[in-house]
Design an enzyme around this catalytic site. Structure first.
Site, PDB file in Angstrom:
ATOM      1  N   GLU A   1      27.198  13.738 -27.881  1.00 50.30           N
ATOM      2  CA  GLU A   1      26.212  13.111 -26.976  1.00 50.30           C
ATOM      3  C   GLU A   1      26.878  11.992 -26.198  1.00 50.30           C
ATOM      4  O   GLU A   1      27.648  11.211 -26.743  1.00 50.30           O
ATOM      5  CB  GLU A   1      25.029  12.587 -27.792  1.00 50.30           C
TER       6      GLU A   1
ATOM      7  N   ASP B   1      19.177  24.479  -4.606  1.00 50.02           N
ATOM      8  CA  ASP B   1      19.335  25.290  -5.819  1.00 50.02           C
ATOM      9  C   ASP B   1      20.122  26.535  -5.420  1.00 50.02           C
ATOM     10  O   ASP B   1      19.573  27.481  -4.853  1.00 50.02           O
ATOM     11  CB  ASP B   1      17.959  25.654  -6.389  1.00 50.02           C
TER      12      ASP B   1
ATOM     13  N   ARG C   1      26.787  31.360 -19.552  1.00 55.03           N
ATOM     14  CA  ARG C   1      25.403  30.945 -19.286  1.00 55.03           C
ATOM     15  C   ARG C   1      25.331  29.436 -19.457  1.00 55.03           C
ATOM     16  O   ARG C   1      25.479  28.912 -20.552  1.00 55.03           O
ATOM     17  CB  ARG C   1      24.441  31.635 -20.254  1.00 55.03           C
TER      18      ARG C   1
END
Ligand code: DSN
Length: 417
Positions: free
Chosen positions: A53, A197, A232
């Protein structure tokens, strides 16, 4: 996969069967592709064991000496390839990436403008059934009935009337070039943040086969697994001005630990996409789609907007008297994999629409040349006709012909033929 086969033969068998299916079928879903062995290898690494993180140089966990370098490589490659100031390579996929953009710039109830889903937009561009259309006020533009294209004057009118804080351009079934400069002008006029996008066309942009949003869009959102041929995953790119807001929104705003194996595979895909071979690939994707479009039109297929500038074709089957789902299922039986799709102004329901959506990224990755597009169009025509008449013999014959073509052009990244 000897370990997998030993520990879990059921899953191993399914993976092997899927690999064979991907080898044997003509995959025309425009958002799918084949990744290279290198991308697959990076995806299946021990990097997935690590929590990290935070961002390179500023983590909440120790032991980051390699992970930081992996993520920095991915970031630098993304910035260079897309000519943007800043890159965040941590979004888990396209929808979380877009949700992070909302978190960065909007408060619940604020207005977002995007292309309507049935017109070719994405769920996350403010469409009603998505969180983005319920937590925010979505206003939607579409394409013109006659041309199948966006009329930017109408987009501007809507933007002036609704004053969105965020404007999305791009979508999932947009066969034409996106006018990033035109959208940027509208966004500037109403003081909105413009998000391009480019999930579908990222590989075309990287390969120089579609204009770049750099210099126009404030934020560029993209998945990494479509025309870009990566794992992905997703990325958010932005101008320096918005870098901090984007990073804060992705982590800690929306996500926890990044998927480091995916980050590594993204870095590999970006390296592959920066080579000359990839530029050839991107141009070939478009050439194949345009030729396939011409061949389908010659067989009486109604192409939304009349054709394509990119990798995808949206086909309205109303005139062929076969619903999209019936056609898609018949094509699947013939070894041609497409998805059924709404078309603009569709009178049918989204789960049983009038159209199918096809594209050439995967077949081009196999090296299938433009000269084969006539055969592909002919098979689609035969199968759609057979779906109408219930002629399973024709469907079986096409399946054999498809298999022969697939055998002649093995797919990259697979270990079977
Ligand atoms: N579902 C993806 C596509 O197929 O275009 C977009 O999210």
């Amino acid at each position: 996969m000897s370990h997998l086969a030993h520990v879990d033969p059921e899953i191993a068998a399914l993976v092997v069967a899927e690999e064979q299916l991907q080898a044997d079928t003509l995959r025309l879903i425009p958002s799918e592709n084949y990744v290279s062995h290198a991308v697959l290898e990076a995806t299946g690494t021990v990097l997935q064991n690590k929590y990290s993180e935070g961002y390179p140089g500023k983590r909440y966990y120790e032991g980051q000496r390699h992970i930081d370098q992996v993520e920095t490589l991915a970031i630098e490659r993304a910035k260079a390839l897309f000519a943007m100031d800043h890159a965040n390579v941590q979004p888990y996929s396209g929808s979380p990436a877009n949700l992070a953009v909302y978190l960065a710039f909007l408060k619940p109830g604020d207005t977002v403008m995007g292309m309507a889903l049935p017109m070719g937009g994405h769920l996350t561009h403010g469409w009603g059934v998505s969180a983005t259309g319920t937590w925010f006020r979505g206003v939607q533009y579409g394409v013109e009935r006659g041309t199948g294209r966006v009329d930017l004057d109408k987009v501007r009118e809507l933007a002036l009337a609704e004053r969105p804080k965020l404007i999305f351009c791009g979508g999932t079934a947009v066969p034409r070039t996106i006018d990033f400069a035109g959208f940027a002008e509208i966004a500037r006029e109403v003081g909105a943040v413009l998000v391009a996008d480019v999930a579908h066309i990222a590989g075309l942009i990287a390969g120089g086969a579609h204009p770049s949003p750099a210099g126009h869009a404030d934020v560029v959102s993209t998945t990494t697994h479509k025309t870009l041929r990566g794992p992905r995953g997703a990325m958010l790119l932005s101008t320096e001005e918005h870098a901090k807001a984007i990073d804060r929104a992705v982590f800690p705003g929306l996500q926890g630990g990044p998927h480091n194996h995916t980050t590594a595979a993204i870095a590999v895909a970006l390296k592959e996409a920066s080579g000359e071979d990839f530029r050839v690939y991107a141009r070939q994707v478009v050439a194949n789609a345009q030729q396939l479009g011409e061949q389908l039109a010659a067989r009486g297929f109604d192409l939304v907007s009349g054709g394509t500038d990119n990798h995808l074709l949206l086909i309205d089957l109303t005139g062929k008297d076969v619903p999209g789902k019936v056609a898609a299922k018949a094509l699947d039986r013939a070894g041609i994999v497409v998805n059924y799709n709404t078309v603009p102004y569709d009178t049918r329901k989204p789960f049983d629409p009038s159209g199918i959506r096809i594209g050439t990224p995967a077949l081009t990755s196999r090296g299938i040349p433009t000269s084969e597009m006539a055969a592909v169009a002919e098979w689609i025509d035969l199968v759609v006709g057979a779906a109408r008449s219930g002629d399973e013999a024709t469907i079986a014959k096409v399946r054999a012909d498809v298999k022969a073509l697939m055998d002649a052009y093995p797919a990259p990244g697979l270990s079977v033929r």
